[in-house]
Design a protein around this motif. Structure first.
Motif, PDB file in Angstrom:
ATOM      1  N   GLN A 136      18.873 -19.726  13.719  1.00  0.00           N
ATOM      2  CA  GLN A 136      18.655 -19.599  15.158  1.00  0.00           C
ATOM      3  C   GLN A 136      19.239 -20.807  15.873  1.00  0.00           C
ATOM      4  N   GLY A 137      20.078 -20.558  16.876  1.00  0.00           N
ATOM      5  CA  GLY A 137      20.695 -21.631  17.627  1.00  0.00           C
ATOM      6  C   GLY A 137      22.068 -22.024  17.139  1.00  0.00           C
ATOM      7  N   LEU A 138      22.538 -21.454  16.025  1.00  0.00           N
ATOM      8  CA  LEU A 138      23.861 -21.828  15.532  1.00  0.00           C
ATOM      9  C   LEU A 138      24.964 -21.175  16.375  1.00  0.00           C
ATOM     10  N   LEU A 139      24.866 -19.858  16.586  1.00  0.00           N
ATOM     11  CA  LEU A 139      25.873 -19.141  17.361  1.00  0.00           C
ATOM     12  C   LEU A 139      25.556 -19.099  18.848  1.00  0.00           C
ATOM     13  N   PHE A 140      24.279 -19.220  19.195  1.00  0.00           N
ATOM     14  CA  PHE A 140      23.881 -19.140  20.604  1.00  0.00           C
ATOM     15  C   PHE A 140      22.528 -19.796  20.759  1.00  0.00           C
TER      16      PHE A 140
ATOM     17  N   ARG B 177      21.797 -11.378  24.221  1.00  0.00           N
ATOM     18  CA  ARG B 177      22.358 -12.128  23.107  1.00  0.00           C
ATOM     19  C   ARG B 177      21.423 -13.248  22.671  1.00  0.00           C
ATOM     20  N   LEU B 178      20.796 -13.903  23.643  1.00  0.00           N
ATOM     21  CA  LEU B 178      19.855 -14.968  23.315  1.00  0.00           C
ATOM     22  C   LEU B 178      18.630 -14.405  22.600  1.00  0.00           C
ATOM     23  N   VAL B 179      18.146 -13.252  23.066  1.00  0.00           N
ATOM     24  CA  VAL B 179      16.971 -12.639  22.437  1.00  0.00           C
ATOM     25  C   VAL B 179      17.292 -12.227  21.008  1.00  0.00           C
ATOM     26  N   ARG B 180      18.467 -11.710  20.779  1.00  0.00           N
ATOM     27  CA  ARG B 180      18.851 -11.356  19.414  1.00  0.00           C
ATOM     28  C   ARG B 180      18.868 -12.583  18.510  1.00  0.00           C
ATOM     29  N   ASN B 181      19.334 -13.684  19.058  1.00  0.00           N
ATOM     30  CA  ASN B 181      19.368 -14.906  18.270  1.00  0.00           C
ATOM     31  C   ASN B 181      17.966 -15.379  17.904  1.00  0.00           C
TER      32      ASN B 181
ATOM     33  N   LEU C 197      15.643 -13.613  16.885  1.00  0.00           N
ATOM     34  CA  LEU C 197      15.151 -12.896  15.710  1.00  0.00           C
ATOM     35  C   LEU C 197      15.450 -13.639  14.411  1.00  0.00           C
ATOM     36  N   LEU C 198      16.371 -14.590  14.469  1.00  0.00           N
ATOM     37  CA  LEU C 198      16.702 -15.370  13.278  1.00  0.00           C
ATOM     38  C   LEU C 198      15.654 -16.457  13.048  1.00  0.00           C
ATOM     39  N   PRO C 199      15.480 -16.893  11.819  1.00  0.00           N
ATOM     40  CA  PRO C 199      14.524 -17.983  11.555  1.00  0.00           C
ATOM     41  C   PRO C 199      15.039 -19.306  12.096  1.00  0.00           C
ATOM     42  N   LYS C 200      14.109 -20.206  12.373  1.00  0.00           N
ATOM     43  CA  LYS C 200      14.468 -21.557  12.789  1.00  0.00           C
ATOM     44  C   LYS C 200      14.704 -22.386  11.530  1.00  0.00           C
ATOM     45  N   LEU C 201      15.943 -22.645  11.261  1.00  0.00           N
ATOM     46  CA  LEU C 201      16.322 -23.414  10.082  1.00  0.00           C
ATOM     47  C   LEU C 201      17.322 -24.474  10.519  1.00  0.00           C
TER      48      LEU C 201
END
Length: 449
Positions: free
Chosen positions: A106-110, A281-285, A287-291
């Motif tokens: 989360q946060g890598l692409l957006f 797009r931000l909401v989709r991001n 959904l990814l874990p915070k790593l």
């Protein structure tokens, strides 16, 4: 009229308010970009209690947010004292470090920072569309009021000429009555008609004055002071027959295509869709874990003044601090709800865009049909005026030969005046329709019909 629309576009308060919208949007972009500004922090704490020194803490950090997610950190910290915990303690000279925090999921692409910038950039398109829409609406209103003013002027001119004609006839009839050529009742008929036309003229004067005041509402000087139309101001003539056209000067389908591309109402909806796409797009991001991984290179001493010289050993031989963090909500109810809400907003905006496109197409075609109908009405009305003129001239000839009466002649002139006033109304409405067609296509109204 061209000068009037230019003054309105430059000095009217509504136009100036609209001109502030792009600048405001630009500042919103600037505000969003501030999220990527470097941040310098410095903290110092010292603790003494009971006459004993506990510790001294000094932490200095320069954080540099990067566009693609990572944060670069430069810093120097010095934590010393007899009661400083070993975990937080540093060498007496302190520690310098260069660190990098990298989000791997989360946060890598957006992330929120990039989303804020993208949404602010979309806001610039929205602000420009709102500026154009407000300005076009103002100019359309000014153009319509201008032609209403021109119509009031033409009506006053026709009624003044009609009054002067009745005045001349009344004098002539009165003289003929005095000479015994006509009955006394004819002078009463002529006087009644003269007074009737005088009342119409006075009403036309009031309408002309009110139309002048309405048009004056659009006049402001560069210092934002209201101005009035001078008493000597005269409108340009109503559109003559040579200017009448059955349809728009530009082919209708070309106008429709142009409206679909650049109508400000559609541009506003598209800008909102762009903002919603960023939100989705931000909401989709989310959904990814915070790593994320944090890695700091450590060096004894202050930056650029180390107690131990720079070299491979101090930098790479066990002089680092590494961190790894992970977090992930198990049910994702909040994130999935936000994603669904974002989809619904986009769906609503897409449906609104489709409906607005259809409404704009229909409105443009309706205005074009109105112009075509007015073109035909103008032709018929022009023939009616010519026929009424012939009837009036024939009745005048009969009156001079003693074969008609004042009453019939007045009736013919009243019919001629009515057809002329109706023709003037069609001419003014035609000019207003010309401006409305350009507005329906998303363009500023022309200065000329």
């Amino acid at each position: 009229m061209a000068d009037l629309l230019t003054l309105v576009g430059e000095n009217h308060p509504v136009a100036r308010q609209a001109a502030l919208l792009p600048e405001r949007a630009q500042q919103e972009v600037r505000l969003a970009r501030a999220l990527f500004d470097p941040l310098a922090e410095s903290k110092f704490y010292r603790k003494e209690f009971g006459g004993q020194e506990y510790w001294n803490r000094w932490d200095n950090t320069l954080r540099l947010p990067l566009w693609y997610g990572p944060d670069l950190r430069l810093g120097y910290e010095r934590n010393v004292g007899p009661r400083m915990s070993e975990q937080d303690a540093t060498p007496t000279a302190g520690l310098s470090y260069v660190g990098l925090s990298v989000p791997l999921a989360q946060g890598l692409l957006f992330d929120e920072r990039r989303a804020a910038v993208r949404q602010a950039q979309a806001l610039r398109g929205l602000a420009e569309a709102e500026r154009v829409a407000a300005l076009n609406k103002l100019l359309l209103s000014a153009a319509k009021d201008y032609w209403s003013w021109a119509l009031a002027h033409e009506r006053l001119r026709l009624l003044q000429a009609n009054y002067r004609l009745a005045e001349v006839r009344y004098r002539a009839v009165r003289e003929r009555v005095r000479q015994g050529d006509m009955a006394a009742i004819d002078s009463v008929e002529a006087l009644t008609e003269l007074q009737n036309r005088q009342a119409q003229q006075l009403q036309a004067v009031v309408e002309w004055q009110n139309a002048t005041l309405s048009l004056s509402n659009y006049l402001w000087d560069p210092q934002q002071r209201p101005r009035e139309l001078p008493a000597s101001a005269q409108p340009q003539p109503l559109p003559p027959p040579a200017a009448w056209q059955a349809g728009p000067a530009v082919p209708l389908e070309q106008l429709v295509s142009q409206a679909r591309q650049q109508h400000p109402d559609l541009l506003k909806t598209r800008a909102k869709l762009a903002q919603l796409d960023v939100e989705q797009r931000l909401v989709r991001n989310k959904l990814l874990p915070k790593l994320s991984v944090d890695y700091n290179l450590l060096l004894r001493g202050r930056p650029y003044q180390p107690e131990v010289a720079y070299g491979p050993a101090p930098l790479y031989q066990y002089n680092y601090k590494l961190g790894l963090s992970f977090a992930y909500p198990l049910l994702l109810r909040q994130e999935r709800s936000k994603q669904q809400l974002a989809r619904l907003k986009i769906r609503e905006a897409s449906l609104s865009l489709a409906q607005s496109t259809r409404d704009i197409d229909t409105g443009l075609r309706q205005t074009a049909n109105e112009q075509q109908g007015l073109f035909q009405q103008l032709g018929v009305q022009q023939q009616l005026v010519a026929n009424a003129q012939r009837l009036r001239d024939g009745e005048q000839a009969r009156f001079e030969n003693g074969e008609s009466s004042v009453f019939l002649l007045n009736a013919r002139e009243a019919a001629l005046l009515s057809t002329r006033l109706k023709l003037a109304e069609y001419q003014a409405k035609y000019a207003q329709t010309q401006a409305a067609i350009r507005w329906a296509a998303g363009l500023a109204p022309d200065s000329l019909p």
